[in-house]
Design a protein around this motif. Sequence first.
Motif, PDB file in Angstrom:
ATOM      1  N   GLU A   1      -4.091   1.768  10.038  1.00  7.12           N
ATOM      2  CA  GLU A   1      -5.179   2.719   9.799  1.00  7.12           C
ATOM      3  C   GLU A   1      -6.192   2.248   8.785  1.00  7.12           C
ATOM      4  O   GLU A   1      -7.369   2.590   8.847  1.00  7.12           O
ATOM      5  CB  GLU A   1      -4.579   4.049   9.326  1.00  7.12           C
ATOM      6  CG  GLU A   1      -5.579   5.176   9.173  1.00  7.12           C
ATOM      7  CD  GLU A   1      -6.104   5.650  10.519  1.00  7.12           C
ATOM      8  OE1 GLU A   1      -7.320   5.895  10.604  1.00  7.12           O
ATOM      9  OE2 GLU A   1      -5.328   5.752  11.466  1.00  7.12           O
ATOM     10  N   ASP A   2      -5.767   1.453   7.805  1.00  2.00           N
ATOM     11  CA  ASP A   2      -6.666   1.136   6.705  1.00  2.00           C
ATOM     12  C   ASP A   2      -7.946   0.457   7.156  1.00  2.00           C
ATOM     13  O   ASP A   2      -9.004   0.661   6.576  1.00  2.00           O
ATOM     14  CB  ASP A   2      -5.968   0.210   5.686  1.00  2.00           C
ATOM     15  CG  ASP A   2      -4.765   0.896   5.057  1.00  2.00           C
ATOM     16  OD1 ASP A   2      -4.709   2.129   5.150  1.00  2.00           O
ATOM     17  OD2 ASP A   2      -3.916   0.206   4.481  1.00  2.00           O
TER      18      ASP A   2
ATOM     19  N   ASP B   1      -8.391   3.246  -6.209  1.00  2.00           N
ATOM     20  CA  ASP B   1      -7.469   2.533  -7.089  1.00  2.00           C
ATOM     21  C   ASP B   1      -6.557   3.548  -7.767  1.00  2.00           C
ATOM     22  O   ASP B   1      -7.019   4.522  -8.363  1.00  2.00           O
ATOM     23  CB  ASP B   1      -8.256   1.740  -8.132  1.00  2.00           C
ATOM     24  CG  ASP B   1      -7.375   0.765  -8.906  1.00  2.00           C
ATOM     25  OD1 ASP B   1      -6.283   1.161  -9.343  1.00  2.00           O
ATOM     26  OD2 ASP B   1      -7.796  -0.393  -9.079  1.00  2.00           O
ATOM     27  N   LYS B   2      -5.247   3.341  -7.672  1.00  2.00           N
ATOM     28  CA  LYS B   2      -4.285   4.298  -8.235  1.00  2.00           C
ATOM     29  C   LYS B   2      -4.527   4.603  -9.704  1.00  2.00           C
ATOM     30  O   LYS B   2      -4.348   5.734 -10.156  1.00  2.00           O
ATOM     31  CB  LYS B   2      -2.855   3.776  -8.059  1.00  2.00           C
ATOM     32  CG  LYS B   2      -2.283   3.941  -6.678  1.00  2.00           C
ATOM     33  CD  LYS B   2      -0.828   3.469  -6.670  1.00  2.00           C
ATOM     34  CE  LYS B   2      -0.180   3.666  -5.322  1.00  2.00           C
ATOM     35  NZ  LYS B   2       1.222   3.218  -5.317  1.00  2.00           N
TER      36      LYS B   2
ATOM     37  N   ASN C   1      -4.956  12.901 -10.509  1.00  2.36           N
ATOM     38  CA  ASN C   1      -4.353  13.952  -9.699  1.00  2.36           C
ATOM     39  C   ASN C   1      -4.291  13.500  -8.247  1.00  2.36           C
ATOM     40  O   ASN C   1      -5.280  13.016  -7.708  1.00  2.36           O
ATOM     41  CB  ASN C   1      -5.180  15.242  -9.779  1.00  2.36           C
ATOM     42  CG  ASN C   1      -5.222  15.787 -11.189  1.00  2.36           C
ATOM     43  OD1 ASN C   1      -4.205  15.834 -11.862  1.00  2.36           O
ATOM     44  ND2 ASN C   1      -6.402  16.180 -11.628  1.00  2.36           N
ATOM     45  N   LYS C   2      -3.137  13.676  -7.616  1.00  2.00           N
ATOM     46  CA  LYS C   2      -2.980  13.254  -6.228  1.00  2.00           C
ATOM     47  C   LYS C   2      -3.860  14.108  -5.320  1.00  2.00           C
ATOM     48  O   LYS C   2      -3.945  15.316  -5.468  1.00  2.00           O
ATOM     49  CB  LYS C   2      -1.523  13.379  -5.803  1.00  2.00           C
ATOM     50  CG  LYS C   2      -0.886  12.052  -5.461  1.00  2.00           C
ATOM     51  CD  LYS C   2       0.493  12.257  -4.898  1.00  2.00           C
ATOM     52  CE  LYS C   2       1.100  10.917  -4.502  1.00  2.00           C
ATOM     53  NZ  LYS C   2       2.443  11.080  -3.950  1.00  2.00           N
TER      54      LYS C   2
ATOM     55  N   ASP D   1      -0.412   1.889  -0.928  1.00  2.00           N
ATOM     56  CA  ASP D   1       0.357   0.677  -1.145  1.00  2.00           C
ATOM     57  C   ASP D   1       0.580   0.524  -2.636  1.00  2.00           C
ATOM     58  O   ASP D   1       0.456   1.500  -3.386  1.00  2.00           O
ATOM     59  CB  ASP D   1      -0.331  -0.552  -0.525  1.00  2.00           C
ATOM     60  CG  ASP D   1      -1.746  -0.777  -1.052  1.00  2.00           C
ATOM     61  OD1 ASP D   1      -2.036  -0.351  -2.201  1.00  2.00           O
ATOM     62  OD2 ASP D   1      -2.558  -1.386  -0.345  1.00  2.00           O
ATOM     63  N   GLU D   2       0.903  -0.682  -3.087  1.00  2.00           N
ATOM     64  CA  GLU D   2       1.218  -0.879  -4.501  1.00  2.00           C
ATOM     65  C   GLU D   2       0.031  -0.636  -5.420  1.00  2.00           C
ATOM     66  O   GLU D   2       0.188  -0.318  -6.599  1.00  2.00           O
ATOM     67  CB  GLU D   2       1.722  -2.312  -4.733  1.00  2.00           C
ATOM     68  CG  GLU D   2       3.027  -2.647  -4.045  1.00  2.00           C
ATOM     69  CD  GLU D   2       2.824  -3.110  -2.608  1.00  2.00           C
ATOM     70  OE1 GLU D   2       1.698  -2.965  -2.087  1.00  2.00           O
ATOM     71  OE2 GLU D   2       3.785  -3.617  -2.007  1.00  2.00           O
ATOM     72  N   VAL D   3      -1.192  -0.743  -4.883  1.00  6.70           N
ATOM     73  CA  VAL D   3      -2.396  -0.691  -5.732  1.00  6.70           C
ATOM     74  C   VAL D   3      -3.289   0.498  -5.418  1.00  6.70           C
ATOM     75  O   VAL D   3      -3.833   1.134  -6.327  1.00  6.70           O
ATOM     76  CB  VAL D   3      -3.212  -2.001  -5.570  1.00  6.70           C
ATOM     77  CG1 VAL D   3      -4.487  -1.943  -6.412  1.00  6.70           C
ATOM     78  CG2 VAL D   3      -2.367  -3.205  -5.956  1.00  6.70           C
ATOM     79  N   ASN D   4      -3.439   0.848  -4.136  1.00  2.24           N
ATOM     80  CA  ASN D   4      -4.451   1.814  -3.734  1.00  2.24           C
ATOM     81  C   ASN D   4      -3.903   2.989  -2.933  1.00  2.24           C
ATOM     82  O   ASN D   4      -2.862   2.881  -2.289  1.00  2.24           O
ATOM     83  CB  ASN D   4      -5.529   1.129  -2.869  1.00  2.24           C
ATOM     84  CG  ASN D   4      -6.252   0.024  -3.608  1.00  2.24           C
ATOM     85  OD1 ASN D   4      -6.807   0.246  -4.679  1.00  2.24           O
ATOM     86  ND2 ASN D   4      -6.251  -1.172  -3.039  1.00  2.24           N
ATOM     87  N   PHE D   5      -4.662   4.108  -2.999  1.00  4.29           N
ATOM     88  CA  PHE D   5      -4.498   5.207  -2.059  1.00  4.29           C
ATOM     89  C   PHE D   5      -5.553   5.050  -0.973  1.00  4.29           C
ATOM     90  O   PHE D   5      -6.670   4.614  -1.253  1.00  4.29           O
ATOM     91  CB  PHE D   5      -4.709   6.565  -2.748  1.00  4.29           C
ATOM     92  CG  PHE D   5      -3.521   7.048  -3.514  1.00  4.29           C
ATOM     93  CD1 PHE D   5      -2.471   7.687  -2.877  1.00  4.29           C
ATOM     94  CD2 PHE D   5      -3.456   6.888  -4.883  1.00  4.29           C
ATOM     95  CE1 PHE D   5      -1.370   8.136  -3.596  1.00  4.29           C
ATOM     96  CE2 PHE D   5      -2.366   7.331  -5.614  1.00  4.29           C
ATOM     97  CZ  PHE D   5      -1.322   7.959  -4.958  1.00  4.29           C
TER      98      PHE D   5
END
Length: 228
Positions: free
Chosen positions: A83-84, A161-162, A167-168, A199-203
């Motif tokens: 999807e990304d 960027d996480k 806030n989610k 992923d490890e870095v981004n939403f």
Amino acid sequence: MAILTEKVGMTNEDLKKIRSMRPGQQIDLQVTTASTTKRVRTEFVGIDGTRSLIIKYPDESKWGGLGEAIFKDKSLVMRYILEDETGVIIAFKVNVVLVLTKPSHLIFTSFPLAIQSHDLRSEGRAQTRIATKLTDSKIGEEICEAIVIDISVHGCRIQVDKKYLSNKLKLREVINLEFTNDADNKVQLVGIIMNFKYDEVNFYCGIKFETDEAIVDQLLKNLMLTTG
């Protein structure tokens, strides 16, 4: 999407799609027994070159007993959403090579010989890197800054960027997206969050626009993402 035919042979583009999977990504697993076929959800763990794929054994407390469906040499169908970037669903067949129970309950499978893909969207999206600012549509409070990685008149996908997201973001949440064009004019679009992953870095969030299509189309023209 059903696996209808098996055409052996992986292109470089096919390999790129397989290698796009990241640890923790949700995958759909189609399993069969002598009496039934069912689809369950699990997580991708990793990949060993072009030798094997590794996935978590599905949670049997949620999906029921799977011992008759997952064992050595058993065929499985795996599906996941790419999807990304492209908005397609990828599907392929693999065989179970090993079921590991300790220290973790894992499934090792063969590497796919071929893949099938199906576009999830009825329209194309422009691939881009547009900066935007997200705000809460109810109170106007800024949520975070983001990057739009694809967009059309009906929706877009954003990357956040996480470390900048305190806030989610929530499914079905209504947000505003603020854009600034080359003339320093600000345009605000209203959207609903339809899906998200990380992923490890981004939403990554899929957003459906609620703003009139004509306004979105004009914004895309101003940003030189469409012609006419």
